[in-house]
Scaffold this active site. Sequence first.
Site, short mmCIF file in Angstrom:
data_model
loop_
_atom_site.label_atom_id
_atom_site.label_comp_id
_atom_site.label_asym_id
_atom_site.label_seq_id
_atom_site.Cartn_x
_atom_site.Cartn_y
_atom_site.Cartn_z
N HIS A 122 6.56 5.91 -18.23
CA HIS A 122 7.03 6.41 -19.37
C HIS A 122 7.70 5.88 -20.87
CE1 HIS A 122 3.12 8.53 -19.24
NE2 HIS A 122 2.51 7.51 -18.70
N CYS A 150 20.43 -0.11 -35.43
CA CYS A 150 21.47 -1.10 -34.10
C CYS A 150 22.50 -1.93 -35.22
CB CYS A 150 20.36 -1.92 -34.37
SG CYS A 150 21.08 -3.58 -33.75
N PRO A 217 -0.19 23.56 -8.72
CA PRO A 217 0.00 24.86 -8.39
C PRO A 217 -1.64 25.19 -9.07
CG PRO A 217 1.95 24.85 -10.08
CD PRO A 217 1.55 23.58 -9.61
P1 OAD Z 1 1.57 17.87 -17.82
O1 OAD Z 1 1.49 19.38 -18.66
O2 OAD Z 1 0.44 17.05 -18.70
O3 OAD Z 1 0.76 18.83 -16.64
C1 OAD Z 1 1.58 19.08 -15.96
C2 OAD Z 1 1.52 18.98 -14.50
O4 OAD Z 1 2.56 19.88 -13.37
C3 OAD Z 1 0.14 21.04 -14.95
O5 OAD Z 1 -1.01 20.09 -14.03
C4 OAD Z 1 0.68 21.52 -14.23
O6 OAD Z 1 0.06 23.13 -13.57
C5 OAD Z 1 1.95 21.63 -12.78
N1 OAD Z 1 2.78 21.88 -12.71
C6 OAD Z 1 3.17 23.15 -13.13
N2 OAD Z 1 4.46 24.10 -12.61
C7 OAD Z 1 4.68 23.04 -11.42
C8 OAD Z 1 5.43 23.21 -10.85
N3 OAD Z 1 6.22 24.14 -10.59
N4 OAD Z 1 5.31 21.88 -9.32
C9 OAD Z 1 3.97 21.37 -9.79
N5 OAD Z 1 3.18 21.08 -10.56
C10 OAD Z 1 3.58 21.67 -11.71
O7 OAD Z 1 2.17 16.63 -17.78
P2 OAD Z 1 1.50 15.41 -17.26
O8 OAD Z 1 0.90 15.10 -15.88
O9 OAD Z 1 3.45 15.08 -16.39
O10 OAD Z 1 3.12 10.90 -22.28
O11 OAD Z 1 2.00 14.76 -18.74
C11 OAD Z 1 1.49 13.09 -18.32
C12 OAD Z 1 2.06 12.56 -19.87
O12 OAD Z 1 1.15 13.33 -21.24
C13 OAD Z 1 3.16 13.00 -19.77
O13 OAD Z 1 4.11 11.87 -19.31
C14 OAD Z 1 3.50 12.21 -21.39
C15 OAD Z 1 2.17 13.49 -21.95
O14 OAD Z 1 2.07 13.19 -23.21
C16 OAD Z 1 3.42 10.49 -22.94
O15 OAD Z 1 4.22 10.78 -23.57
C17 OAD Z 1 3.71 9.34 -22.97
#
Ligand code: OAD
Length: 247
Positions: A122, A150, A217
Amino acid sequence: MAAITIPTELCEKLRNAKKVVALTGAGISAESGLATFRDAQTGLWAKYSPEELATPQAFIDNPELVWNWYAWRRQLAAEAMPNPGHQALVTMAEKVPEFLLVTQNIDGLHQRAGSTHVIELHGNIHRTKRFDDNQIVTDWEENGEIPPRCPTTNSLLRPDVVWFGENLPAGALAQAAIAAEECDIFFSIGTSSVVFPAAGLIGETLRHGGLTVEINPGETPHSSAVSFVLRGPAGSVLPELIQKTWP
Ligand code: OAD
């Protein structure tokens, strides 16, 4: 929180694995103090709408708002420090013959922890590019205009991140998909697994009979399909996994 028990079988498989892929999401940076997107109380999308801030149209409609939102997040990312979860993946890369780190995060914390080869699906909030043709720009004049322009083409500048409705960086997804297909173990770490195409990568491993591990978690749509679920924060689960696998 009670200590997580790491299955001995997983450690043995990891010790013997030749090819490993780790896909990370916002959860791995949560313990560095950066908000995730979808956590109900603290997630960024609980406070802001993606349509208002993370689409090309949003930038066309209100470039100053979008630039300032990313500038704020860039500052937070710069002030955050990598945590033991990021560091554990540096160690894993040193131990496994072929290791590929694929991240959805734009915060640059994997690199700051010491990961040298990171596929950023991303983009990266610390890079800037031209809105008109996506060319990376490293120098511009700070003359108070927001967003800046730019100096060569006068295009408005924007962060080099993927917005909703945009394609992922050329080659990044293909490389990640091939690695996911060929790997012995696929780790899905700190991602809600709802944003595609990243969320589909684990399917490549599942289809080819590789081992799959979720570190989170909370539940995800993949929880019931993976070989191992390690329910806990990445900042403690990953170091424990490393310690138990390579004592
Ligand atoms: P999310 O906010 O959707 O998910 C975060 C995940 O991290 C959840 O499943 C939580 O349970 C988990 N979580 C929270 N604390 C944690 C910890 N300490 N250790 C491990 N896991 C933990 O974030 P992403 O899956 O990264 O895209 O979201 C995907 C994409 O959606 C992002 O890259 C972004 C967003 O829109 C764009 O902006 C294109």
